[in-house]
Structures are given as C-alpha cells and as structure tokens.
Scaffold this active site. Sequence first.
Site, PDB file in Angstrom:
ATOM      1  N   SER A 151      -3.332   0.850   2.466  1.00 36.12           N
ATOM      2  CA  SER A 151      -2.544   0.720   3.697  1.00 36.12           C
ATOM      3  C   SER A 151      -3.390   1.133   4.894  1.00 36.12           C
ATOM      4  O   SER A 151      -4.300   1.965   4.757  1.00 36.12           O
ATOM      5  CB  SER A 151      -1.340   1.654   3.580  1.00 36.12           C
ATOM      6  OG  SER A 151      -0.707   1.784   4.824  1.00 36.12           O
ATOM      7  N   TYR A 191       3.321   9.202   1.511  1.00 38.10           N
ATOM      8  CA  TYR A 191       2.807   7.838   1.327  1.00 38.10           C
ATOM      9  C   TYR A 191       1.374   7.741   1.830  1.00 38.10           C
ATOM     10  O   TYR A 191       0.491   7.274   1.114  1.00 38.10           O
ATOM     11  CB  TYR A 191       3.712   6.857   2.073  1.00 38.10           C
ATOM     12  CG  TYR A 191       3.257   5.414   1.999  1.00 38.10           C
ATOM     13  CD1 TYR A 191       3.384   4.687   0.822  1.00 38.10           C
ATOM     14  CD2 TYR A 191       2.696   4.780   3.106  1.00 38.10           C
ATOM     15  CE1 TYR A 191       2.982   3.369   0.748  1.00 38.10           C
ATOM     16  CE2 TYR A 191       2.287   3.455   3.036  1.00 38.10           C
ATOM     17  CZ  TYR A 191       2.434   2.757   1.855  1.00 38.10           C
ATOM     18  OH  TYR A 191       2.022   1.435   1.783  1.00 38.10           O
ATOM     19  N   LYS A 195      -2.110   7.058  -0.341  1.00 34.27           N
ATOM     20  CA  LYS A 195      -2.959   5.869  -0.176  1.00 34.27           C
ATOM     21  C   LYS A 195      -4.403   6.268   0.179  1.00 34.27           C
ATOM     22  O   LYS A 195      -5.348   5.567  -0.187  1.00 34.27           O
ATOM     23  CB  LYS A 195      -2.365   4.936   0.885  1.00 34.27           C
ATOM     24  CG  LYS A 195      -1.061   4.246   0.430  1.00 34.27           C
ATOM     25  CD  LYS A 195      -1.283   3.228  -0.699  1.00 34.27           C
ATOM     26  CE  LYS A 195      -0.033   2.430  -0.998  1.00 34.27           C
ATOM     27  NZ  LYS A 195      -0.212   1.405  -2.024  1.00 34.27           N
TER      28      LYS A 195
END
Length: 275
Positions: A151, A191, A195
């Site tokens: 991401s 998150y 990542k």
Amino acid sequence: MAQKSIILVTGGNTGIGYETVKALYASPDAYVVLMGSRSLDKADAAIKTLQSEVTESQSEVVPIQIDIEDDASIERLNKEIESKYGRLDALVNNAGGSHDAAMRENPTPAGIREAFDHTYSLNVTSTNVLTHTLVPLILKSSGPRILFVTSGMSSLDACSGGSSISSAHKAGLPSIPAGWPKQPVLSQIAYRSSKTGLNMLMLEWQRFLKEDGVKVFCISPGFLATNLGGMGPEKLKEMGAKDPSLGGLLIREVVEGKRDADAGKVVNAAGVQAW
Ligand SMILES: NC(=O)c1ccc[n+]([C@@H]2O[C@H](COP(=O)([O-])OP(=O)(O)OC[C@H]3O[C@@H](n4cnc5c(N)ncnc54)[C@H](OP(=O)(O)O)[C@@H]3O)[C@@H](O)[C@H]2O)c1
C-alpha cells in the site's frame, strides 16, 4: 503449443484480486488463472460475473479454495496445484485487510491487541506461510514471479513527510492536537505498519530467491474503491478512490514481465514507491 502460465491470485473473488483475475483473463496471452477464494461459492459467483464481462479469452479461470490464515487450507491448495499443474509461475499475494476500525470501536488494550494481531496475522504472517509453502512449486517454473500487494500507506518516507509525499497523503496525515485521550482520528496504524512489514518480507524473499531466478515485487495499487476496511466501494469513491481495475492492470503488467527491471522494489503506476 506453448504451455499456459499458471497464476494464483489470493482473494481473487472481489476487489483488486478480482480485477487482477479479469485483467489476466482478458489478456491476449494464455493463462490458467487460479482464482483463490475463502469460499468456493463466492469464487463461482465471481467467475460467472467475469465470464459475462469478458466473453472471449485465451485463458481458463479455475476456482480454488484458500484461506491464508488456515494451515490445512494452505496445504490442500499446495497439493492441488502440485497434482494438477506441477508448478506455479506467479503467486499474487493479494489477500489482505484492514482491521483498524475494530480497534476504534474498542480502544482498550484487548481491542488494540486483537486488531493488531488480526491485521499482522493476515497481511504478514499468513502471507509468509503461504509463500513459504508454495516456493518449491514456484521453483519449478521457468519464469517465476512472486508479488505482494502492499500500500502507499506502507511508505516510511510518505508517513514522515518525506520528499515522495503526495498531496493526497498529506491530507490523510493531518497534525493531531496535543492532549490525551486523542479525539478519534481515522488512523490506520495497524494496517500501515503491517504493510511496511510486508515490504520487508518482500525484500527478504527477493534476497533468498534471487540466485534461483525468482523475481519478487511489492505492488502499490493506489487508493481504489473496494471492500477494504468495510466502508464499501461507494463511500471510498466519495473519498477519492479510483476504479479497482487500475490495480488489476498494474498487477498484470508485473506478471507479464513488463516491470522486471523493478524487481525487489515497490512498484506503482507512476514508477517505484519510496520506502
Ligand atoms: N483498496 C485499496 O485502496 C488498496 C490500496 C492498497 C493496497 N490494497 C491491498 O489490496 C489487497 C486487496 O484488497 P481490496 O482492496 O481488493 O479489498 P477487498 O475488496 O476487501 O478484498 C480482499 C480480499 O482478500 C480476501 N481475504 C481476506 N481475508 C482472507 C484470508 N484469510 N484468506 C484468503 N483471502 C482473504 C477477501 O475474501 P472475502 O471476500 O472472503 O472476504 C477478499 O477476496 C489487500 O492486500 C489490500 O491491503 C488495497
């Protein structure tokens, strides 16, 4: 006749995974695309949609059950690919998720632990277990590739306001007033750090497998309107998310070798993302 490349896309039933399967299925090149899905019913429904959207193809699409958090499912998948195809040409580690919302709803130590554990288990640990299990089949390919879908939020440079930061990222990182407790902010702390960890995982696999001729990448698909985070694609569109087909086309480019010069890096549509 040339053999069809065997490509596995995890989380292939929806979102960016579905768009990846679709982009490969629509390619003039011929593939066996294994649509990985936690639920075979979801995969069957997605394949029906796919075949109504793409009516001519050189490829075949095959549903395959895979829950990356379940070791028995990983082992079954490994055996199925081994017995049917004997090798794997590309592994697209797309399955992933964001569970920060659960932590905002329950900001206790237990809630925070649960959200972090789930996010890391899915995005890092399980992705690594699947990759590790499939490496012997990947090494049987004559042009092997492993992709990890990361991401823009993983970028240390962007998060620290470095030179690569885009205006969209800046808007997503407002300064937070002093004081405790903080007013709820739309943080993605679990998150985005998972990542960043995934980026390191990619680098390690690149190092382990370089002399075996395996090309390993992270893919940063951009902000796309999917079910990620549970708000739904329409809400994400309102927030500026683009069509998930862009992610599918980017991943196809990498699978087809067009970004091989960027192996070992985080590949995005514009070039290479800063770490
Ligand atoms: N959308 C974005 O803006 C964006 C940006 C950057 C990166 N990404 C990354 O892109 C990837 C795909 O996300 P998406 O945006 O397409 O979200 P999505 O629409 O929520 O799709 C996620 C997919 O992963 C599957 N999945 C979840 N847990 C799984 C598990 N334990 N085992 C196997 N599959 C599992 C889901 O299956 P079910 O259908 O069964 O739930 C679904 O197929 C993720 O890695 C995400 O982090 C997305």
